[in-house]
Design an enzyme around this catalytic site. Structure first.
Site, short mmCIF file in Angstrom:
data_model
loop_
_atom_site.label_atom_id
_atom_site.label_comp_id
_atom_site.label_asym_id
_atom_site.label_seq_id
_atom_site.Cartn_x
_atom_site.Cartn_y
_atom_site.Cartn_z
N SER A 142 0.85 -1.20 0.00
CA SER A 142 0.00 0.00 0.00
C SER A 142 0.88 1.25 0.00
O SER A 142 2.02 1.20 0.46
CB SER A 142 -0.87 0.04 1.26
OG SER A 142 -1.68 -1.08 1.36
N GLU A 201 3.73 0.13 -5.09
CA GLU A 201 3.24 -0.31 -6.40
C GLU A 201 3.06 0.91 -7.31
O GLU A 201 2.49 1.90 -6.91
CB GLU A 201 1.91 -1.05 -6.23
CG GLU A 201 1.38 -1.64 -7.51
CD GLU A 201 2.46 -2.38 -8.29
OE1 GLU A 201 2.96 -3.39 -7.78
OE2 GLU A 201 2.83 -1.93 -9.39
N LYS A 235 7.40 6.74 -3.56
CA LYS A 235 6.06 6.50 -4.12
C LYS A 235 5.25 7.80 -4.12
O LYS A 235 4.65 8.18 -5.13
CB LYS A 235 5.35 5.41 -3.31
CG LYS A 235 3.90 5.18 -3.68
CD LYS A 235 3.73 4.70 -5.09
CE LYS A 235 2.31 4.87 -5.55
NZ LYS A 235 2.07 4.49 -6.92
N CYS A 245 -5.36 7.77 -6.55
CA CYS A 245 -4.02 7.99 -5.99
C CYS A 245 -3.54 9.44 -5.97
O CYS A 245 -3.07 9.91 -4.93
CB CYS A 245 -3.01 7.15 -6.77
SG CYS A 245 -3.26 5.39 -6.51
#
Ligand code: NAD
Ligand code: UDX
Length: 593
Positions: free
Chosen positions: A132, A289, A348, A404
């Site tokens: 996550s 990810e 990220k 996101c």
């Protein structure tokens, strides 16, 4: 060596569902068994059915091929966690809705819940992977929770130390009670020492990269006698040092037999479980990810890079090594990058912020183009030809959506504010403000062209998902546009090739005042085809860039519309000159037509 390696994903959403499927597909079936768990029975049932809960090109084939072989979907978290060697936490991390940091900070309740479950169930050592997207230093909190569990088991096993340990236990539990503890308390300037609970083996004040050479564990790991060069069925890793993706010395550690760690883990399973529980070790890795929806399978099969962040301790490097080997089954080694935990977590957020910033930059310029008569597509093309700028992510639009970008930038803004960097926070906040401005300007243009009244007019919306090739509507610009048009008393006819009627009504409900909900629903018609949606309508708005909207018979559509017939191209996908020739009044983002 005992195989298969048991991998568990907690969270069977977009990320958990797709990345687990690709892992099962790419790893040898007899070596790697992947189990994906979720608390939602509905979702797991769908993963086990012919109608998967998400749409992604290529996903169905992979799931059908692997399901029942080395890919399993279940709601039985306990057994899956218990049996696992590696656990990927892939639950949602939405923006907090209330309390401290509401509207900005990430709500980590699902991550915390998953960590507590792992702590409760685990009887042997495991590698825990943050899949996550999380704020920096979340791994520290996960470790606190997992170690609290360990401590409480030690406690029950050693009654002599009862009173001494009791304080530790309650302290650690208090401190792990709220995942955002660290951030809230840095706002309140509480001393950093307070965070050194539960034998953290990291130095809070210093970047662990700088500490590598002072770390005993790390130096011990450099002892050549501890390095074995057993052959393994996995590819070797001798190019690591060339690719410069590892810290000095780390490549030696990586030459160890790849599943040494797992062997240790598995052997422990055979010993007394209660005793093991008190000594089981959890190594936490960050492995964010980077997939995009609509291209998830391709992104997972051929990623630009895979990040593996870990502590630079002996155990941390071993765990990084293991994950590295797993990904090496299908990803070229030079694309698998190891780094510190905190850099990985921050990378990220940084990547999403930079991508969104490009879109906001081009959208800011698109607003100027509309006024000065320049064409944003020409400007974007001209700028993108500069190899330093590059052409990707420079498409002007009605604004970025998706689960996101907004969430992760808000998270970044929150972090900056907590660390007293208001100028940095403002800089990133402007990316979101520009996104909102772009939507508002587009809506004002529609109103203006439709003679400043939409009352009783019928408006067609082509596309409701936040981008093409997904049925996800989270933060879709279409929602903002539809809600604004409903406020103007328009009748809205929506067509999207993949988004379900239920989802559209759900989104309208979620965004309506309770007293307006019924009226909004009765003013919204969901259609089964683009032609139905445009029939007897005054204007068409392109909200999503689905390919099928470029190949429609616009002459037919025009013939059946009210006149004057308008088209507002919010995605710059149509042939505007051709539409003008048919008779449409055409408006598009970032140009005067
Ligand atoms: P999602 O909402 O689609 O899926 C999350 C799943 O976790 C849900 O099915 C939920 O039921 C489940 N869940 C929650 N708590 C649980 C628990 N305690 N035990 C078991 N299951 C639980 O979310 P997503 O889009 O897959 O995103 C997951 C994470 O990945 C987020 O942090 C997100 O920011 C990040 N991410 C998402 C994308 C994307 O494109 N969607 C891309 C990259 C990263
Ligand atoms: C994004 C990141 O790209 C991905 O790396 C991360 O893992 C998750 O967040 P996603 O939100 O799925 O992926 O889609 P993306 O392709 O990034 O598009 C996001 C939004 O920006 C969409 O609404 C898209 O239409 C819009 N967009 C994208 C533009 O408006 N212009 C562009 O040039 C590119």
């Amino acid at each position: 060596l005992e195989t298969p390696i048991n991998i568990c994903f907690i969270g069977a959403g977009y990320v958990g569902g797709t990345s687990s499927a690709v892992m099962a597909y790419k790893c040898p079936e007899n070596m790697v068994k992947v189990t994906v768990c979720d608390i939602s029975h509905e979702k797991i049932n769908a993963w086990n059915s012919d109608k998967l809960p998400i749409y992604e090109p290529g996903l169905e084939d992979i799931v059908k091929k692997q399901r029942g072989k080395n890919l399993f979907f279940t709601t039985d978290l306990n057994s899956s966690i218990d049996a696992s060697d590696i656990i990927f936490i892939s639950v949602g991390t939405p923006t907090k809705k209330k309390g401290f940091g509401a509207g900005q900070a990430a709500d980590l309740k699902y991550v915390e819940c998953a960590a507590r479950k792992i702590a409760q169930i685990s009887k042997n050592s495991k590698i825990i992977v943050e899949k996550s997207t999380v704020p920096c230093r979340t791994a520290e909190h996960i470790r606190t929770i997992l170690d609290s569990n360990k401590l409480s088991h030690k406690q029950t096993l050693s009654p002599k130390n009862h009173s001494k340990n009791n304080n530790n236990i309650s302290n650690s539990i208090n401190k792990s009670n709220n995942f955002n503890y660290y951030y809230y308390n840095s706002e309140l300037n509480i001393k950093n020492e307070d965070f050194n609970v539960n034998n953290f083996n990291i130095n809070y004040h210093n970047d662990n990269i700088n500490n590598i050479n002072n770390n005993d564990d790390y130096n011990n790991s450099m002892d050549s006698s501890s390095i074995s060069n057993n052959d393994s069925t996995l590819t070797d890793i001798d190019s690591c040092s060339e690719s410069n993706t590892f810290y000095q010395g780390q490549e030696q550690e990586l030459n160890k037999s790849i599943f040494d760690d797992l062997l240790e883990i598995k052997l422990k399973k055979n010993r007394n479980i209660e005793n093991e529980k008190s000594s089981c070790h959890f190594e936490i890795l960050s492995n964010p990810e980077f997939l995009s929806e609509g291209t998830a399978i391709n992104d997972l099969l051929y990623p630009d890079r895979v990040l593996i962040g870990g502590l630079q301790t002996k155990e941390g490097i071993k765990a990084q090594n293991l994950l590295y080997q797993l990904y090496s089954y299908w990803i070229p080694k030079e694309k698998i990058i190891t780094m510190s935990l905190w850099s990985s977590e921050l990378s990220k957020l940084a990547a999403n912020a930079l991508l969104a910033q490009r879109i906001s930059s081009i959208n800011a310029l698109s607003a100027l183009c509309e006024e000065v008569g320049a064409d944003i597509q020409e400007v974007s093309y001209a700028c993108g030809l500069d190899t330093r700028i590059g052409s990707k992510f420079l498409n002007a639009s009605i604004g970025f959506g998706g689960s996101c970008f907004k969430k992760d930038i808000l998270n970044l803004v929150y972090l900056c504010n907590v660390f007293k960097l208001p100028e940095v926070a403002d800089y990133w906040m402007q990316v979101i403000k520009m996104n909102e401005y772009r939507k508002t300007k587009f809506i004002k243009n529609i109103l203006n062209r439709l003679f400043n009244t939409l009352s009783g007019k019928s408006i067609t919306v082509f596309g409701f998902s936040f981008k093409k090739n997904t049925k996800d509507t989270r933060e879709s610009a279409a929602i903002t546009i539809v809600m604004a048009l409903l406020q103007e008393n328009a009748i809205i006819k929506i067509y999207d090739p993949k988004v379900t009627k239920e989802q559209i009504y759900y989104d309208i409900k979620e965004n309506s005042d309770p007293q307006e909900f019924n009226e909004n629903i009765s003013n919204t018609i969901i259609c089964d085809s683009a032609y139905d949606a445009a029939h007897k309508s005054d204007a068409i708005i392109i909200c999503t860039e689905w390919d099928e909207f470029t190949t429609l018979n616009y002459q037919n559509i025009y013939n059946n519309m009210n006149k004057p017939a308008f088209i507002f191209d919010g995605r710059l996908i149509l042939n505007h000159n051709k539409l003008k020739k048919i008779g449409f009044i055409v408006e598009a983002i970032g140009k005067k037509i």
